[in-house]
Design a protein around this motif. Structure first.
Motif, PDB file in Angstrom:
ATOM      1  N   LEU B 136      29.706 -75.267 -25.579  1.00 58.01           N
ATOM      2  CA  LEU B 136      29.388 -73.400 -26.458  1.00 58.01           C
ATOM      3  C   LEU B 136      30.694 -72.442 -25.426  1.00 58.01           C
ATOM      4  N   THR B 139      33.412 -73.170 -26.723  1.00 57.70           N
ATOM      5  CA  THR B 139      34.218 -73.004 -28.305  1.00 57.70           C
ATOM      6  C   THR B 139      33.547 -71.548 -28.653  1.00 57.70           C
ATOM      7  N   GLU B 140      33.090 -71.234 -28.040  1.00 57.63           N
ATOM      8  CA  GLU B 140      32.538 -69.496 -29.067  1.00 57.63           C
ATOM      9  C   GLU B 140      32.542 -68.778 -27.841  1.00 57.63           C
ATOM     10  N   PHE B 211      29.941 -78.145 -32.412  1.00 56.86           N
ATOM     11  CA  PHE B 211      29.988 -77.548 -32.893  1.00 56.86           C
ATOM     12  C   PHE B 211      31.800 -76.803 -33.301  1.00 56.86           C
ATOM     13  N   ILE B 233      25.212 -68.241 -32.546  1.00 56.06           N
ATOM     14  CA  ILE B 233      24.388 -68.636 -31.433  1.00 56.06           C
ATOM     15  C   ILE B 233      23.937 -69.486 -31.390  1.00 56.06           C
ATOM     16  N   VAL B 237      24.649 -72.115 -35.065  1.00 58.77           N
ATOM     17  CA  VAL B 237      25.193 -72.379 -34.825  1.00 58.77           C
ATOM     18  C   VAL B 237      23.886 -73.769 -34.125  1.00 58.77           C
ATOM     19  N   ALA B 241      24.133 -77.846 -36.064  1.00 57.69           N
ATOM     20  CA  ALA B 241      25.402 -78.843 -34.719  1.00 57.69           C
ATOM     21  C   ALA B 241      24.574 -79.756 -34.579  1.00 57.69           C
TER      22      ALA B 241
END
Lengths: 291, 330
Positions: B136, B139-140, B211, B233, B237, B241
């Motif tokens: 996380l 990617t986020e 992700f 998220i 997300v 995922a």
């Protein structure tokens, strides 16, 4: 054009192993597989031998005594090395194998330094390894739990140790480690541990070697069997060895190797032994009959 | 001249006669410069194509033969315990007395099975939250420098040989566990901690991929609805995922289940039913690697080890099957 080259080189690459295998099929190739205890000695001797006999090609591999015996029985290798007698192994027809005893190696019980014991009787050792004694207090040591570290089932050292100390009794189910080095490391750092290793590994101030019935574990005490924990290092061939193999074994048994290399590795020369032992642990004077 | 070549000649003649493109000057091809033989023979490119196809096919055939051979070999040897030595298969799976050299009543793999599953599940359980958190973050929350740094750290972790992990375990983790919990320090806990580090990069990198394939518009729509980043998220997300994350975990578990050397160095190798996390135990792999060299081909102890290998093979096929199953449901 580029692609074509790639294709051709790919084929070459794929064919390379075949080519290499083809090359090594020399008629003087001797493959020796088995006991990892004997490996350093044979490797060194093989290198020395190659310096004199340039056309010799000696390949030495470990893999364990069981592997050595089954490979030589199957005829896959010229020599199978083992720490134990072939006729003590199930599945091996010892009559078809030729036994060359090339060295002797001692085995010594070791304990962690804090257990407060430096001598045990064979009976006490047996009681510890069969799980009857569980506290070091019971053998005059500290109030500390006994932790047995055994060697891997079927390893040469364990087979020898158990046949001489446990006399057929079943060992307590405990931790198993398969190398001298790891055993030494664990015993030196873990309180209350006991195990056994071969002499060449035992010269370490971080572990306590045990005497058995007040006999010191030294190479001097082995030839007369005063220190009874020892085993032969065997080189087995299937039937009579061929000319090249025979020449190499003769080299291993030569004075040069037996006097210089064998003690250097920490083993005892086979020529020093004043007693012999057969696969049933019967002891006899050299040249004499078994008791 | 064959019929085919005559046709070709006709086409060529026609083309030469018609080569007129207004406003463009170019060298006209005259009839002599057309080499019919070259046109009708195989071009170099066709040959390359054939070569390529042949090589690829050959490689596939070799791999296929190899796989069949491996499964066949392990199968034949592994089943010998039950066929030749007449060991009851339920006895093998559900009892835990392991001493094959003492006879067929002592061929019970239950303790090793339980230990293998225990270390695998525990390692996956421990690693998954960390893996998801790292993924996380990569990617986020952050992209750029930190992500690249983390990426290379993960790659580094994958590249470290397992013997190094085992040695670390032996010299660092085992003594620490011994000081805290007593005993020898060898056992499932030590193995779990080692495997945790070993499977972390596998699960993390696959989770990052999971992700990354979540479409951007999902995130944008969520943001447009007024959701905070965390809400996006958590509700969007992670949910989108999920199948891929599950796949990542199973890949990690497959790695943990099959790891031999590092585990062997820290687990203690005592074939005992584990009753806690710090008592010595043995996994299928650790028994295999430490025993194989000491047994004689064709005897019960050897066959019993092959049966363990067969179990391992079946398990890895099961893991593969699970991955497929989850992939289909996506």
């Amino acid at each position: 054009m580029h692609k074509l080259k790639l294709g051709k080189s790919l084929i070459l690459f794929l064919a390379l192993p075949l080519f290499l295998v083809g090359c090594s099929k020399d008629h003087t190739k001797i493959t020796i597989v088995g006991s990892s205890a004997l490996q350093p000695l044979i490797e060194q001797a093989g290198n020395d031998y190659h310096l004199v006999h340039l056309d010799s090609n000696i390949i030495v591999q470990g893999g364990g005594s069981g592997t050595g015996l089954s490979q030589v029985q199957a005829g896959a290798v010229q020599v199978g090395t083992s720490d134990v007698f072939a006729d003590t192994q199930k599945g091996i027809d010892a009559n078809k194998l030729h036994d060359f005893q090339v060295a002797v190696v001692g085995i010594v019980p070791i304990v962690n330094k804090n257990v407060g014991v430096s001598n045990l009787s064979p009976k006490q050792l047996m009681a510890i390894f069969t799980g009857k004694i569980t506290n070091w207090r019971q053998v005059g040591g500290k109030n500390l739990h006994v932790i047995v570290i055994n060697r891997s089932r079927g390893s040469g050292t364990r087979t020898t140790f158990e046949s001489l100390i446990l006399k057929g009794k079943e060992a307590v189910n405990s931790q198993e480690q398969d190398s001298n080095g790891t055993v030494k490391k664990i015993v030196s750092t873990t309180p209350g541990t006991i195990s056994y290793i071969s002499f060449p590994y035992a010269n370490d101030p971080n572990i306590q070697k045990l005497s058995v019935d007040h006999v010191q574990p030294t190479n001097r005490n082995i030839p007369t069997n005063k220190w009874p924990l020892w085993s032969y290092e065997h080189m087995y061939t299937k039937g009579k060895p061929d000319k090249e193999t025979s020449a190499f074994i003769t080299y291993i048994l030569s004075k040069k190797v037996q006097r210089e290399l064998v003690p250097k590795i920490g083993y005892l020369s086979i020529n020093e032994m004043k007693v012999t032992r057969d696969s049933h642990n019967r002891i006899a004077k050299v040249g004499g009959a078994y008791e | 001249m064959s019929k085919h070549e005559q046709d070709l000649q006709k086409v060529v003649d026609q083309a030469i006669a018609q080569q007129k493109v207004p406003h463009v000057k170019f060298k006209k091809i005259d009839p002599e410069s057309v080499d019919l033989a070259r046109l009708t023979s195989q071009s170099k490119e066709t040959r390359q194509e054939r070569w390529g196809k042949g090589l690829t096919f050959l490689a596939i055939v070799v791999i296929a033969i190899l796989i069949v051979a491996i499964i066949g070999f392990v199968g034949v040897h592994g089943l010998a315990t039950f066929v030749n030595n007449k060991v009851n298969i339920f006895h093998f799976l559900f009892t835990s007395s392991w001493n094959p050299s003492a006879g067929k009543d002592h061929v019970g793999a239950a303790a090793m099975l339980v230990t293998s599953f225990a270390v695998t599940l525990l390692a996956a359980l421990l690693a998954t939250p960390f893996a998801i958190a790292i993924a996380l973050f990569m990617t986020e929350y952050e992209s750029g420098k930190q992500t690249r740094l983390l990426q290379s750290v993960m790659e580094l972790l994958v590249g470290i040989p397992s013997v190094v992990y085992g040695f670390l375990g032996l010299t660092v983790i085992v003594p620490v566990i011994r000081t805290i919990f007593g005993g020898t320090g060898f056992g499932i806990l030590a193995a779990t901690l080692i495997l945790f580090i070993m499977v972390l990069p596998t699960i993390t990198s696959l989770t990052v991929d999971a992700f990354k394939v979540v479409p951007k518009d999902l995130r944008q729509s969520s943001a447009a609805l007024g959701a905070t980043r965390w809400q996006t998220i958590y509700h969007v997300v992670l949910r989108a995922a999920r199948p891929r994350i599950l796949t990542a975990i199973i890949f990690g578990m497959a790695r943990a289940f099959g790891e031999a050397l590092a585990v062997q160095m820290v687990i203690g190798n005592a074939v005992l039913m584990p009753y806690n996390l710090v008592s010595p135990a043995a996994t299928l792999t650790s028994q295999l690697t430490s025993q194989m060299g000491n047994t004689v081909m064709g005897t019960l102890p050897n066959n019993a080890l092959w049966s363990l290998a067969l179990l391992l093979l079946i398990m890895s096929l099961v893991f593969n099957f699970l991955v497929r199953l989850i992939g289909k449901k996506r």
